[in-house]
Design an enzyme around this catalytic site. Structure first.
Site, PDB file in Angstrom:
ATOM      1  N   LYS A  50       0.833  -1.216   0.000  1.00  0.00           N
ATOM      2  CA  LYS A  50       0.000   0.000   0.000  1.00  0.00           C
ATOM      3  C   LYS A  50       0.861   1.258   0.000  1.00  0.00           C
ATOM      4  CE  LYS A  50      -2.052   2.968   2.428  1.00  0.00           C
ATOM      5  NZ  LYS A  50      -2.381   3.758   3.528  1.00  0.00           N
ATOM      6  N   LYS A  86      -9.275   0.601  -1.793  1.00  0.00           N
ATOM      7  CA  LYS A  86      -8.551  -0.360  -2.634  1.00  0.00           C
ATOM      8  C   LYS A  86      -7.660  -1.297  -1.811  1.00  0.00           C
ATOM      9  CE  LYS A  86      -5.616   0.021  -6.794  1.00  0.00           C
ATOM     10  NZ  LYS A  86      -6.462  -0.624  -7.797  1.00  0.00           N
ATOM     11  N   ASN A 135      -8.841  11.798   8.466  1.00  0.00           N
ATOM     12  CA  ASN A 135      -7.448  12.018   8.825  1.00  0.00           C
ATOM     13  C   ASN A 135      -7.020  13.308   8.128  1.00  0.00           C
ATOM     14  OD1 ASN A 135      -7.399   9.424  10.036  1.00  0.00           O
ATOM     15  ND2 ASN A 135      -6.912   8.472   8.068  1.00  0.00           N
ATOM     16  N   GLY A 141      -1.677  10.634   9.675  1.00  0.00           N
ATOM     17  CA  GLY A 141      -1.714   9.250   9.195  1.00  0.00           C
ATOM     18  C   GLY A 141      -2.402   9.146   7.849  1.00  0.00           C
ATOM     19  N   SER A 142      -2.698  10.282   7.206  1.00  0.00           N
ATOM     20  CA  SER A 142      -3.364  10.250   5.896  1.00  0.00           C
ATOM     21  C   SER A 142      -2.326  10.026   4.795  1.00  0.00           C
ATOM     22  CB  SER A 142      -4.092  11.569   5.644  1.00  0.00           C
ATOM     23  OG  SER A 142      -3.148  12.608   5.468  1.00  0.00           O
ATOM     24  N   SER A 143      -2.783   9.524   3.647  1.00  0.00           N
ATOM     25  CA  SER A 143      -1.837   9.335   2.541  1.00  0.00           C
ATOM     26  C   SER A 143      -2.270  10.057   1.267  1.00  0.00           C
ATOM     27  CB  SER A 143      -1.660   7.841   2.256  1.00  0.00           C
ATOM     28  OG  SER A 143      -2.902   7.226   2.002  1.00  0.00           O
ATOM     29  N   HIS A 148     -11.317  13.272   1.642  1.00  0.00           N
ATOM     30  CA  HIS A 148     -12.126  12.053   1.766  1.00  0.00           C
ATOM     31  C   HIS A 148     -12.299  11.692   3.233  1.00  0.00           C
ATOM     32  CE1 HIS A 148      -7.914  10.858   1.782  1.00  0.00           C
ATOM     33  NE2 HIS A 148      -8.261   9.818   2.516  1.00  0.00           N
ATOM     34  N   ASN A 268      -3.495   6.041  12.298  1.00  0.00           N
ATOM     35  CA  ASN A 268      -4.489   6.991  11.797  1.00  0.00           C
ATOM     36  C   ASN A 268      -5.626   7.045  12.826  1.00  0.00           C
ATOM     37  OD1 ASN A 268      -6.406   4.986  11.202  1.00  0.00           O
ATOM     38  ND2 ASN A 268      -5.950   4.961   9.008  1.00  0.00           N
ATOM     39  N   SER A 269      -6.772   7.576  12.421  1.00  0.00           N
ATOM     40  CA  SER A 269      -7.884   7.762  13.368  1.00  0.00           C
ATOM     41  C   SER A 269      -8.218   6.496  14.150  1.00  0.00           C
ATOM     42  CB  SER A 269      -9.157   8.155  12.613  1.00  0.00           C
ATOM     43  OG  SER A 269      -9.017   9.362  11.949  1.00  0.00           O
TER      44      SER A 269
END
Ligand code: AMP
Ligand code: AMP
Length: 316
Positions: A50, A86, A135, A141-143, A148, A268-269
């Site tokens: 990922k 995904k 996030n 911790g978001s990518s 979104h 992340n959250s």
């Protein structure tokens, strides 16, 4: 209206046709006896592929035109399209993606809050409970930078930290006399509010009157840093169920293994509700036998708890 069935149908078809791959995961519940805290730790080895923040080409926005096989709905709920994650660890993990590009650093709008809240109602039933989360900011911790929220089913048999925090508490709007809830049982700073029980009582205005005071409390941490002229980008996690809203300010996305005995943990959250994801086997073994390592890591990536501290005139 998008319902649970349309999510499960799209998910099952996408999985069959290999448009997404559900990670192999095992979960254990571990207890940090010092803090009397329980964590649900999920170990996955197959997620290594990922992309992380910075891996992807920044000129490309994978959420601008999501894979049609992963798209549950192009037209709603509200300002969002609904797309399957995904790289899920949990089946039926979806993203509420803004149809028009907006930044993941921007605040949620009252309309986005209400559509996310109503979506939780639309897909929940007596057997399935969902949480949505946001996030926001580079340390959260978001990518992905396209705005979104994420929605996923939460385990029925594991109380999340905000469930315990708000249990038995009636809804209130934070004000000068009533601060958002924060317990000194959790190592990190957090702010929570119980939502009204009746769906119809929850309006755009009410959600905004909950979200903005929580956000203000979180942003105060970054203003304090600014005063000491050390600039930390504003980052926070926001989580919501039908029952509560919860915000955690974030100082970094993951711990530094070189000063943590090789421990590899990023959050992340979900982690700040008690659901920890680990991708490194050695880390999984270490934290399973000593859950206080998780509590320390959550503190390291958040800010120190401020329960009982009265806000002052310099706060937002
Ligand atoms: P975040 O990491 O909080 O920014 O959330 C982004 C989520 O989107 C992650 O959980 C990823 O697994 C997922 N993701 C990444 N690329 C795609 C894609 N092309 N389509 C759908 N989901 C994606
Ligand atoms: P990450 O690499 O941390 O972004 O997480 C990989 C994928 O798993 C993303 O789709 C996350 O949103 C999701 N995820 C992260 N933590 C958890 C968790 N504790 N339980 C289930 N899914 C998670």
């Amino acid at each position: 209206m998008v319902d649970y069935e349309s999510i499960t149908k799209t998910f099952d078809a996408a999985q069959q046709n290999a448009h997404l791959q559900l990670a192999d995961a095992e979960s254990v519940v571990v207890r940090d006896s010092k803090g009397n805290l329980q964590y649900r730790v999920t170990y996955v080895s197959s997620l290594q592929q990922k992309p992380e923040r910075g891996d992807a080409d920044p000129s490309k926005d994978p959420l601008a035109a999501p894979d049609p096989a992963l798209t549950v709905s192009d037209e709603g709920p509200g300002p969002f399209k609904l797309v399957l994650n995904k790289f899920p660890v949990t089946p039926y993990h979806t993203l509420l993606v803004t149809r028009d590009y907006a930044s993941q650093e921007s605040a949620l709008t009252p309309s986005e809050l209400l559509h996310a809240y109503r979506f939780l109602h639309d897909i929940s039933d007596s057997e399935h409970r969902f949480m949505c989360f946001y996030n926001s900011g580079v340390n959260s911790g978001s990518s992905l930078d396209h705005k979104h929220l994420q929605v996923l089913p939460v385990p029925a048999d594991f109380p999340l930290f905000p469930d315990i925090l708000t249990n038995g508490r009636a809804h209130f709007i934070p004000n000068d006399r009533m601060e958002p809830l924060q317990t000194d049982q959790l190592p990190f700073a957090h702010f929570g509010i119980p939502l009204p029980q009746g769906k119809d009582e929850v309006t755009e205005d009410l959600l905004a009157m909950c979200y903005f005071p929580l956000l203000q409390r979180a942003l105060t941490f970054f203003r304090n840093w600014d005063l000491e002229s050390e600039v930390i980008p504003k980052s926070y996690n926001m989580m919501m169920t039908k029952e509560w809203m919860f915000i955690v300010p974030r100082s970094q996305p993951k711990i530094d293994p070189s000063v943590n005995d090789g421990l590899k943990l990023g959050f992340n959250s979900l982690a700040y509700t008690g659901m920890i994801l680990v991708k490194d086997q050695e880390t999984f073994q270490k934290i399973s036998s000593d859950a206080s390592l998780i509590s320390s890591a959550l503190l390291e990536c958040g800010f120190a708890n401020t329960a009982g501290t009265k806000p002052n005139e310099y706060d937002y």
